[in-house]
Design a protein around this motif. Structure first.
Motif, PDB file in Angstrom:
ATOM      1  N   GLN A 264       0.805  -1.220   0.000  1.00 41.22           N
ATOM      2  CA  GLN A 264       0.000   0.000   0.000  1.00 41.22           C
ATOM      3  C   GLN A 264       0.837   1.269   0.000  1.00 41.22           C
ATOM      4  O   GLN A 264       0.463   2.271  -0.610  1.00 41.22           O
ATOM      5  CB  GLN A 264      -0.920   0.014   1.224  1.00 41.22           C
ATOM      6  N   ILE A 265       1.956   1.245   0.679  1.00 41.52           N
ATOM      7  CA  ILE A 265       2.745   2.459   0.862  1.00 41.52           C
ATOM      8  C   ILE A 265       3.673   2.683  -0.330  1.00 41.52           C
ATOM      9  O   ILE A 265       4.033   1.754  -1.051  1.00 41.52           O
ATOM     10  CB  ILE A 265       3.570   2.401   2.167  1.00 41.52           C
ATOM     11  N   SER A 266       4.091   3.926  -0.527  1.00 40.90           N
ATOM     12  CA  SER A 266       4.994   4.258  -1.635  1.00 40.90           C
ATOM     13  C   SER A 266       6.455   4.050  -1.262  1.00 40.90           C
ATOM     14  O   SER A 266       7.311   3.924  -2.142  1.00 40.90           O
ATOM     15  CB  SER A 266       4.785   5.712  -2.066  1.00 40.90           C
ATOM     16  N   CYS A 267       6.745   4.013   0.035  1.00 40.29           N
ATOM     17  CA  CYS A 267       8.124   3.822   0.481  1.00 40.29           C
ATOM     18  C   CYS A 267       8.577   2.400   0.130  1.00 40.29           C
ATOM     19  O   CYS A 267       7.899   1.427   0.477  1.00 40.29           O
ATOM     20  CB  CYS A 267       8.213   4.034   1.986  1.00 40.29           C
ATOM     21  N   PRO A 268       9.709   2.223  -0.554  1.00 41.36           N
ATOM     22  CA  PRO A 268      10.172   0.873  -0.905  1.00 41.36           C
ATOM     23  C   PRO A 268      10.409   0.021   0.333  1.00 41.36           C
ATOM     24  O   PRO A 268      10.929   0.495   1.341  1.00 41.36           O
ATOM     25  CB  PRO A 268      11.493   1.132  -1.646  1.00 41.36           C
ATOM     26  N   SER A 269      10.035  -1.254   0.260  1.00 40.88           N
ATOM     27  CA  SER A 269      10.237  -2.193   1.360  1.00 40.88           C
ATOM     28  C   SER A 269      10.954  -3.432   0.834  1.00 40.88           C
ATOM     29  O   SER A 269      10.633  -3.916  -0.247  1.00 40.88           O
ATOM     30  CB  SER A 269       8.902  -2.614   1.974  1.00 40.88           C
ATOM     31  N   VAL A 270      11.914  -3.903   1.605  1.00 43.98           N
ATOM     32  CA  VAL A 270      12.629  -5.131   1.252  1.00 43.98           C
ATOM     33  C   VAL A 270      12.496  -6.095   2.422  1.00 43.98           C
ATOM     34  O   VAL A 270      12.869  -5.771   3.557  1.00 43.98           O
ATOM     35  CB  VAL A 270      14.115  -4.861   0.953  1.00 43.98           C
ATOM     36  N   PHE A 271      11.976  -7.289   2.165  1.00 45.36           N
ATOM     37  CA  PHE A 271      11.777  -8.308   3.192  1.00 45.36           C
ATOM     38  C   PHE A 271      13.005  -9.199   3.263  1.00 45.36           C
ATOM     39  O   PHE A 271      13.419  -9.778   2.252  1.00 45.36           O
ATOM     40  CB  PHE A 271      10.539  -9.143   2.881  1.00 45.36           C
ATOM     41  N   ILE A 272      13.603  -9.304   4.456  1.00 45.70           N
ATOM     42  CA  ILE A 272      14.710 -10.231   4.679  1.00 45.70           C
ATOM     43  C   ILE A 272      14.079 -11.505   5.236  1.00 45.70           C
ATOM     44  O   ILE A 272      13.975 -11.718   6.436  1.00 45.70           O
ATOM     45  CB  ILE A 272      15.765  -9.627   5.626  1.00 45.70           C
ATOM     46  N   GLY A 273      13.626 -12.331   4.338  1.00 48.70           N
ATOM     47  CA  GLY A 273      12.789 -13.479   4.631  1.00 48.70           C
ATOM     48  C   GLY A 273      11.694 -13.510   3.588  1.00 48.70           C
ATOM     49  O   GLY A 273      11.477 -12.530   2.866  1.00 48.70           O
ATOM     50  N   VAL A 274      10.980 -14.625   3.496  1.00 51.59           N
ATOM     51  CA  VAL A 274       9.977 -14.786   2.440  1.00 51.59           C
ATOM     52  C   VAL A 274       8.631 -15.188   3.058  1.00 51.59           C
ATOM     53  O   VAL A 274       8.507 -16.293   3.606  1.00 51.59           O
ATOM     54  CB  VAL A 274      10.409 -15.860   1.419  1.00 51.59           C
ATOM     55  N   PRO A 275       7.616 -14.327   2.978  1.00 50.25           N
ATOM     56  CA  PRO A 275       6.282 -14.720   3.453  1.00 50.25           C
ATOM     57  C   PRO A 275       5.648 -15.690   2.466  1.00 50.25           C
ATOM     58  O   PRO A 275       6.132 -15.865   1.338  1.00 50.25           O
ATOM     59  CB  PRO A 275       5.530 -13.386   3.493  1.00 50.25           C
ATOM     60  N   LEU A 276       4.566 -16.316   2.866  1.00 52.41           N
ATOM     61  CA  LEU A 276       3.904 -17.256   1.968  1.00 52.41           C
ATOM     62  C   LEU A 276       3.409 -16.573   0.703  1.00 52.41           C
ATOM     63  O   LEU A 276       3.510 -17.118  -0.392  1.00 52.41           O
ATOM     64  CB  LEU A 276       2.728 -17.924   2.702  1.00 52.41           C
ATOM     65  N   ASP A 277       2.873 -15.379   0.852  1.00 49.72           N
ATOM     66  CA  ASP A 277       2.406 -14.605  -0.302  1.00 49.72           C
ATOM     67  C   ASP A 277       3.433 -13.509  -0.585  1.00 49.72           C
ATOM     68  O   ASP A 277       3.418 -12.458   0.035  1.00 49.72           O
ATOM     69  CB  ASP A 277       1.033 -13.997  -0.010  1.00 49.72           C
ATOM     70  N   SER A 278       4.332 -13.759  -1.519  1.00 47.38           N
ATOM     71  CA  SER A 278       5.401 -12.799  -1.815  1.00 47.38           C
ATOM     72  C   SER A 278       5.162 -12.034  -3.109  1.00 47.38           C
ATOM     73  O   SER A 278       6.039 -11.286  -3.558  1.00 47.38           O
ATOM     74  CB  SER A 278       6.745 -13.532  -1.902  1.00 47.38           C
ATOM     75  N   GLU A 279       3.994 -12.182  -3.704  1.00 48.87           N
ATOM     76  CA  GLU A 279       3.712 -11.518  -4.978  1.00 48.87           C
ATOM     77  C   GLU A 279       3.826  -9.995  -4.827  1.00 48.87           C
ATOM     78  O   GLU A 279       3.253  -9.394  -3.920  1.00 48.87           O
ATOM     79  CB  GLU A 279       2.319 -11.887  -5.481  1.00 48.87           C
ATOM     80  N   GLY A 280       4.576  -9.379  -5.730  1.00 46.03           N
ATOM     81  CA  GLY A 280       4.724  -7.928  -5.724  1.00 46.03           C
ATOM     82  C   GLY A 280       5.709  -7.410  -4.707  1.00 46.03           C
ATOM     83  O   GLY A 280       5.852  -6.195  -4.550  1.00 46.03           O
ATOM     84  N   LEU A 281       6.415  -8.290  -3.986  1.00 47.63           N
ATOM     85  CA  LEU A 281       7.350  -7.872  -2.952  1.00 47.63           C
ATOM     86  C   LEU A 281       8.790  -8.104  -3.384  1.00 47.63           C
ATOM     87  O   LEU A 281       9.084  -8.953  -4.226  1.00 47.63           O
ATOM     88  CB  LEU A 281       7.105  -8.655  -1.661  1.00 47.63           C
ATOM     89  N   ILE A 282       9.697  -7.346  -2.777  1.00 45.20           N
ATOM     90  CA  ILE A 282      11.128  -7.587  -2.930  1.00 45.20           C
ATOM     91  C   ILE A 282      11.568  -8.351  -1.690  1.00 45.20           C
ATOM     92  O   ILE A 282      11.447  -7.855  -0.571  1.00 45.20           O
ATOM     93  CB  ILE A 282      11.915  -6.271  -3.040  1.00 45.20           C
ATOM     94  N   CYS A 283      12.067  -9.564  -1.878  1.00 47.71           N
ATOM     95  CA  CYS A 283      12.475 -10.415  -0.759  1.00 47.71           C
ATOM     96  C   CYS A 283      13.882 -10.949  -1.003  1.00 47.71           C
ATOM     97  O   CYS A 283      14.271 -11.189  -2.154  1.00 47.71           O
ATOM     98  CB  CYS A 283      11.530 -11.605  -0.598  1.00 47.71           C
ATOM     99  N   VAL A 284      14.615 -11.154   0.076  1.00 44.71           N
ATOM    100  CA  VAL A 284      15.925 -11.784  -0.014  1.00 44.71           C
ATOM    101  C   VAL A 284      16.042 -12.781   1.131  1.00 44.71           C
ATOM    102  O   VAL A 284      15.583 -12.522   2.246  1.00 44.71           O
ATOM    103  CB  VAL A 284      17.063 -10.736   0.032  1.00 44.71           C
ATOM    104  N   ASP A 285      16.626 -13.937   0.848  1.00 44.91           N
ATOM    105  CA  ASP A 285      16.743 -14.959   1.885  1.00 44.91           C
ATOM    106  C   ASP A 285      17.759 -16.002   1.443  1.00 44.91           C
ATOM    107  O   ASP A 285      18.078 -16.118   0.257  1.00 44.91           O
ATOM    108  CB  ASP A 285      15.388 -15.639   2.113  1.00 44.91           C
ATOM    109  N   LEU A 286      18.265 -16.752   2.408  1.00 42.55           N
ATOM    110  CA  LEU A 286      19.075 -17.916   2.081  1.00 42.55           C
ATOM    111  C   LEU A 286      18.198 -18.937   1.356  1.00 42.55           C
ATOM    112  O   LEU A 286      17.013 -19.083   1.671  1.00 42.55           O
ATOM    113  CB  LEU A 286      19.638 -18.537   3.362  1.00 42.55           C
TER     114      LEU A 286
END
Length: 339
Positions: free
Chosen positions: A136-158
């Motif tokens: 929803q927010i305009s501020c970029p977000s990066v997830f260190i980990g992967v949720p079950l629903d990662s569509e449209g997200l930037i995620c990084v993980d082992l």
């Protein structure tokens, strides 16, 4: 359409270097710029113009949302906080730590007031409430980990699945046919995404290699030592000649103590490999082979992706880090097959 990760790989540089070259925020060498421009043309990469417009105003601050709960394993979580801070400082950024247990409140506050340039999201749950907010927010977000629903997200993980499969392969190749997994506390399989990924990969790879496999947990934070000992005793009692450990450091020590008390040597009687440890397994009473979770590698990649998103090159994708193997001599052939 190509993404910035593919451009960086083709040019042989980091994501942040591509971002700097395309945004002009920092100088890069003529040769590096040439390679990046060639990769952009070859891959037909097009940055996001809207995000580039937002990149003009900088606070030089990242928010790090890390909810602190009663069951938080402080050493692991603080290792990631430190790693994120170090990665941020390399790019002249400071970190604002958000620790509310209801994490989306702080995340919404800093985004609404434009207090930060990007948000790094730690301690990611399978059904994390911060996922919907990040969309929803305009501020970029990066997830260190992967949720079950990662569509449209930037995620990084082992790449936990690859690390676990490689651990099982090492044991299978050594001749083990019955193996056990000492996993995390039962609650971790409900609140976190990566423990179920490790367990599923363990069971799947063992079946593919024709191995008998068993698994158990290591209890909650306070009970991890005794629960880890019970699980190690149960698994070896069921015939496991090798163990995969995916637990906290304290539980690793308890497994080793239980084996020693039962007169079982590592690796002569029981082989062990650790997966996803955020601590140095070479410092345990008996050093263990490992496929570690390196907080610095994860946070370096997350900061690179955040900077790229700030500069207008956001990639909605899951970026998995290739596991590395650290051998310490804790794997050998089963005793009955040793020569």
């Amino acid at each position: 359409m190509a993404n910035i990760t593919e451009v960086a790989a083709a040019a042989g540089v980091s994501i942040s270097t591509v971002s700097y070259a395309l945004s002009g925020k920092r100088s890069v060498s003529p040769d590096t710029r040439r390679r990046i421009e060639e990769a952009v043309r070859k891959l037909d990469y097009v940055p996001n113009a809207g995000a580039r417009m937002l990149a003009g105003r900088r606070t030089q601050i990242f928010a790090l949302t890390e909810p602190l709960r009663k069951d938080t394993h402080a050493p692991t979580h603080m290792a990631f906080v430190l790693a994120a801070s170090v990665a941020a400082r390399r790019h002249d950024y400071d970190v604002l730590l958000l620790t509310e247990e209801e994490a989306q409140k702080g995340m919404r506050r800093v985004a609404t007031n434009r207090l930060v340039d990007a948000i790094l999201v730690l301690d990611v749950a399978p059904d994390d409430a911060r996922v919907a907010l990040a969309r929803q927010i305009s501020c970029p977000s990066v997830f260190i980990g992967v949720p079950l629903d990662s569509e449209g997200l930037i995620c990084v993980d082992l790449d936990f699945e690859a690390a676990t499969a490689r651990a099982v392969d090492l044991l299978a190749d050594a001749g083990h046919t019955t193996i056990g997994l000492v996993g995390q506390a039962q609650a971790a399989y409900e609140k976190s995404n990566f423990p179920p990924r490790v367990r599923s990969a363990f069971l799947r790879r063992a079946e593919e290699r024709g191995m008998a496999s068993f698994h158990g947990t290591s209890g909650g934070a306070r009970a991890s030592r005794s629960a880890a000992r019970r699980t190690a005793a149960e698994l070896t009692g069921r015939g496991a000649t090798a163990l995969v450990l995916h637990t906290a450091e304290e539980a690793h020590g308890s497994v080793l103590a239980e084996l020693a008390e039962r007169g079982l040597r590592v690796p002569e009687d029981v082989s062990i490999v650790s997966v996803g440890s955020s601590f140095d397994t070479s410092h345990l009473p008996r050093p263990l082979d490992s496929f570690p979770l390196d907080p610095q590698a994860s946070c370096d990649a997350a900061v690179d992706l955040a900077l790229a998103a700030i500069d207008g090159h956001p990639d909605a994708a899951v970026h998995l880090i290739e596991p590395s193997y650290h051998p310490h001599g804790s794997i050998a052939a089963p005793a009955e097959r040793a020569v």
